[in-house]
Design a protein around this motif. Sequence first.
Motif, short mmCIF file in Angstrom:
data_model
loop_
_atom_site.label_atom_id
_atom_site.label_comp_id
_atom_site.label_asym_id
_atom_site.label_seq_id
_atom_site.Cartn_x
_atom_site.Cartn_y
_atom_site.Cartn_z
N LEU A 732 0.87 -1.26 -0.11
CA LEU A 732 0.05 -0.03 0.02
C LEU A 732 0.91 1.22 0.17
CD1 LEU A 732 -2.69 -1.01 2.61
CD2 LEU A 732 -2.82 -1.23 0.09
N HIS A 733 0.67 2.09 -0.98
CA HIS A 733 1.48 3.57 -1.00
C HIS A 733 1.16 4.32 0.10
CE1 HIS A 733 2.96 7.02 -2.82
NE2 HIS A 733 3.58 6.23 -3.84
N PRO A 734 2.32 4.89 0.73
CA PRO A 734 2.17 5.63 2.04
C PRO A 734 0.99 6.69 2.12
CG PRO A 734 4.62 5.21 1.38
CD PRO A 734 3.74 4.84 0.22
N LEU A 735 1.15 7.47 0.54
CA LEU A 735 -0.01 8.40 0.56
C LEU A 735 -1.42 7.93 0.60
CD1 LEU A 735 0.06 11.45 -0.06
CD2 LEU A 735 -0.27 10.74 -2.38
N LEU A 736 -1.70 6.66 0.02
CA LEU A 736 -2.91 5.81 0.51
C LEU A 736 -3.20 5.43 1.83
CD1 LEU A 736 -5.32 4.25 -0.97
CD2 LEU A 736 -3.64 2.17 -0.96
N ILE A 737 -2.12 5.08 2.53
CA ILE A 737 -2.34 5.02 3.99
C ILE A 737 -2.94 6.35 4.42
CG2 ILE A 737 -1.19 4.17 6.07
CD1 ILE A 737 0.64 2.46 4.38
N PHE A 738 -2.23 7.26 4.27
CA PHE A 738 -2.44 8.65 4.70
C PHE A 738 -4.06 8.91 4.37
CE2 PHE A 738 -2.95 13.18 3.89
CZ PHE A 738 -2.93 13.87 5.17
N PHE A 739 -4.39 8.82 3.08
CA PHE A 739 -5.85 9.14 2.92
C PHE A 739 -6.76 8.19 3.70
CE2 PHE A 739 -4.45 10.45 -1.63
CZ PHE A 739 -3.79 11.88 -0.87
N VAL A 740 -6.57 7.16 3.69
CA VAL A 740 -7.49 5.98 4.47
C VAL A 740 -7.60 6.51 6.14
CG1 VAL A 740 -7.67 3.72 5.47
CG2 VAL A 740 -6.71 4.05 3.03
N ALA A 741 -6.28 6.99 6.41
CA ALA A 741 -6.33 7.52 8.01
C ALA A 741 -7.30 8.68 8.09
CB ALA A 741 -5.14 7.64 8.63
N CYS A 742 -7.17 9.85 7.23
CA CYS A 742 -8.03 10.83 7.21
C CYS A 742 -9.47 10.65 6.87
CB CYS A 742 -7.58 11.85 5.99
SG CYS A 742 -5.74 12.41 6.45
N ALA A 743 -9.64 9.61 5.84
CA ALA A 743 -11.10 9.32 5.58
C ALA A 743 -11.69 8.88 6.72
CB ALA A 743 -11.25 8.31 4.74
N PHE A 797 -11.50 12.43 0.49
CA PHE A 797 -10.56 11.38 0.78
C PHE A 797 -10.83 9.90 0.30
CE2 PHE A 797 -9.54 14.59 4.51
CZ PHE A 797 -8.17 14.65 3.93
N SER A 798 -12.08 9.53 0.69
CA SER A 798 -12.51 8.31 -0.10
C SER A 798 -12.42 8.20 -1.67
CB SER A 798 -13.94 8.20 0.26
OG SER A 798 -14.27 8.04 1.56
N PHE A 799 -12.55 9.46 -2.35
CA PHE A 799 -12.21 9.43 -3.84
C PHE A 799 -10.67 9.32 -4.00
CE2 PHE A 799 -16.16 11.77 -5.46
CZ PHE A 799 -17.08 10.79 -5.02
N LEU A 800 -9.94 9.91 -2.98
CA LEU A 800 -8.45 10.08 -3.16
C LEU A 800 -7.94 8.71 -2.81
CD1 LEU A 800 -7.27 13.35 -1.51
CD2 LEU A 800 -7.53 12.85 -4.18
N ILE A 801 -8.67 7.79 -2.14
CA ILE A 801 -8.16 6.43 -1.86
C ILE A 801 -8.45 5.62 -3.16
CG2 ILE A 801 -9.00 4.27 -0.53
CD1 ILE A 801 -9.68 5.97 1.57
N LEU A 802 -9.46 5.83 -3.83
CA LEU A 802 -9.69 5.17 -4.97
C LEU A 802 -8.86 5.41 -6.09
CD1 LEU A 802 -13.70 4.91 -5.26
CD2 LEU A 802 -11.74 3.60 -4.27
N LEU A 803 -8.38 6.72 -6.14
CA LEU A 803 -7.40 7.40 -7.24
C LEU A 803 -6.18 6.72 -6.83
CD1 LEU A 803 -7.24 9.58 -9.57
CD2 LEU A 803 -6.57 11.26 -7.71
N THR A 804 -5.81 6.64 -5.81
CA THR A 804 -4.33 6.33 -5.52
C THR A 804 -4.10 4.59 -4.99
OG1 THR A 804 -4.41 6.98 -3.15
CG2 THR A 804 -3.64 8.48 -4.88
N LEU A 805 -5.20 3.68 -5.09
CA LEU A 805 -5.35 2.78 -4.43
C LEU A 805 -4.24 1.53 -5.26
CD1 LEU A 805 -6.92 0.84 -2.66
CD2 LEU A 805 -8.52 0.45 -4.44
#
Length: 820
Positions: A732-743, A797-805
């Motif tokens: 999992l990309h670090p940016l993805l993990i950050f977006f998941v936590a924020c969401a 943030f949920s959209f960014l999760i899908l964008l960087t999944l």
Amino acid sequence: MLTFIPSICVFSFLTLLQTRSSFQTSSASILSRLYSQKLSVIDGHFGNSYTNQTNENSTIIYKFEYKEIENKFMPHFSRNWTTAVRISIKLLNTADEDFPLLFVARQQRGVISWQLPLPLENIYEYEYASRTLCPLDQQHRKADMKQVMYAEISSMSVKNLNFSLKASKISDFELKPGEVKNLSLTPSEPQYYMYTFPRNIDSVIVKVESGDRKCMVLSVQDIQCPVFDLDKDVEFSGTYQTVTKQGAITVEKKKYMEESFYIVLVLKPKDYECNGIDEIQLPGEERTKHLTLRVYGTISSSKYYIGIVGALAIFGGFYLIAFMIGCCYHGCQKNRGVWIIEEEKSEAEEETEDLLNRSNRLPGSYGATTGNESDVMDRSLHEIQTPSNITVDTDSVDSSIDFLPDADKEKDVFRTKTILFVVDLARKSRKKVAKSYSLFCRNLAAISIFYGLAVLQLVLTYQKVLNVTGNQDICYYNFDCAHPLGALTSFNNVFSNVGYILLGILFLILVARRDVIYKKAVQNDRKIGKELGIPQHFGLFYAMGLALVMEGLMSACYHVCPNYSNFQFDTSFMYIIACLCMLKIYQSRHPDISAKAHTSYMFMACVIFIAVIGVLHGTESFWIVFSTIYMVGTLIMSVYIYYMGRWKLNREIFIHTWVQIRQNCFMCPRPMYKDRFIFLVLGNSINWSIAIFGVVTRPRDFASYLLAIFIGNLMFYTVYYTIMKLRHKERLHPLLIFFVACAILCWIPALYFFFAHLTSWQLNPSQSREGNQNCMLFEFYDSHDIWHFLSAISMFFSFLILLTLDDDLFSTRRDKIPVF
């Protein structure tokens, strides 16, 4: 003949004279009877009770005099005090309903009258009544001006009717800012008070609270006579709302020329208008409502600016953060972008490795084939010998948009392998697939225009009707925190949707930026578009961003006048967003077999139609039919997903379904596609449980129930996708993990505020107002506005999760990326 005509004329003339004479005699007898009544004029004094009797031969008149009082204690008011008189009269014996006791009060500029027994709702008759006489307005009264009021009591009854009368001045008729007044109402004793705006206050809230649920009407009327304070006419003037336990009306100074208004309180004889239940009051039962009345100032104009600028600053911060991350993440030399490619290999090494990979996979990785394996190997060798044909463009296009009739043979070969890789489901021309996915955004834009214009026209009409009629039961606001602006009654509820719009636009910008970067990367190295990473198609992402913007616009339109008739405006694009997100996750590794735009939107339209039917006609029969369709549809979709689109919807659909279930569940000890099978079994179990729960409990809020189905399936699919990534050792990309936590951090409080239930159009307006609460943020936004803010951020943030999944797979060959 000639002599006969004059005789007829003479006879008619004599008959006319006789009729006129009898009419005059009858009128004279009536007038003489009226004027022959004994007329008694009595000087009355305020505060005294008078007992007397009347009948058809007597009329009693009480004369009361008073002077207007000059306002010496509050010099900033440029007028004298308002003197209000209240008359109370009680019938002491029983009167015939055909000959009631008649009361008439005559003043300088008006007359008010009623009868005893006082009939209300044509059912109840009250033998006691008390009403406030309309005072002179500011324009027609002067200090020390003498006022005379006559109270006339009469009846056409033969027998004597005994009564008691009392007139009193209301010492506290004018309310002070912040003053709390305890009152008691009965249906025959309405009350009203006067409030005058102080010079430094432009708007106030009239607040009523009570400990019981008896139905009453709170009305705000202009300073004019007559004052409509009866059950049958209180809705004829001003602004009004029904009230059970609490009610509030925001009043603006600019709407009243004298900068004053009347607060009218009327208790209904029955509770039908408040709870929809027609209960009959028992004989002798007293109907009394105890309440508190308070008038206090609202926020100043500076609070409007703080609320508006504060919200814009919050979401403007996201633009700033996105810009900074973009510069840091993509601007540094060592992070030129997410498309970082490994060192290129020679063409000979690539062809040899590709041949070895194909030869290792072909013999044992097919669950079922329709052709000879040697033919497949020959085709593979031929493809390696001609590198330009590595990616098949039109020969393997899905049957729904195929251009060659022999494409089905190759699809059966590639899609029935027990272990599928992205390369097997990304064989179509990238340009054709991208064009197909771009239709999602284009079609949604057209739908939004036609849908949005009709919605806007309807809600503005609702708002206009509310402003013209004054009926605040039309719209379900949180009246304790409804800040008007212009024609909008609750501007804060409308403006709080700005987050969806701004973050939706920001997401579109981020998608467009990524789209441009990807196209430049493909131009620099064609292997990125044909051989490496998840196929990048941005049409669904654009549609998701547009849907988020439209959700903000539609939610704003809904909150112009939220009610039972336009609830679907607030939920329609929520269904669309959930569907688009699920389609995007599925499309990531199934680009060739994902649903097409027109089919998807037709399905979403059916969902919205079902939501409307469920809310309007949620009967037991509907729930049975809906649950049956829901369960069968889930099963059909599962079989379609299980066989990767190689299973068609036709008239033999149920026979095929039974055959496949029997072969995979009863005859075969292990399913052919284990991961998919477990995922679909769990998904069907969850959805069937939800369907059974709906039939058994029949939730009142069908729209939320249906939305919960889509949100639940989206969450389940996202979790499944993430687990499968980890199972196949994808990081999992670090940016993805950050977006998941924020969401997650945003969704938890957002749901808390969502379930606050400040209003509910499933209830009657007065019952809905029982949940109204004061503002929470900036003294401008209530808890539902905070839900708007947090849910907009959470969805972003949920959209960014899908964008960087799948950002970790940009440099991975497609023949090494598994399909799940």
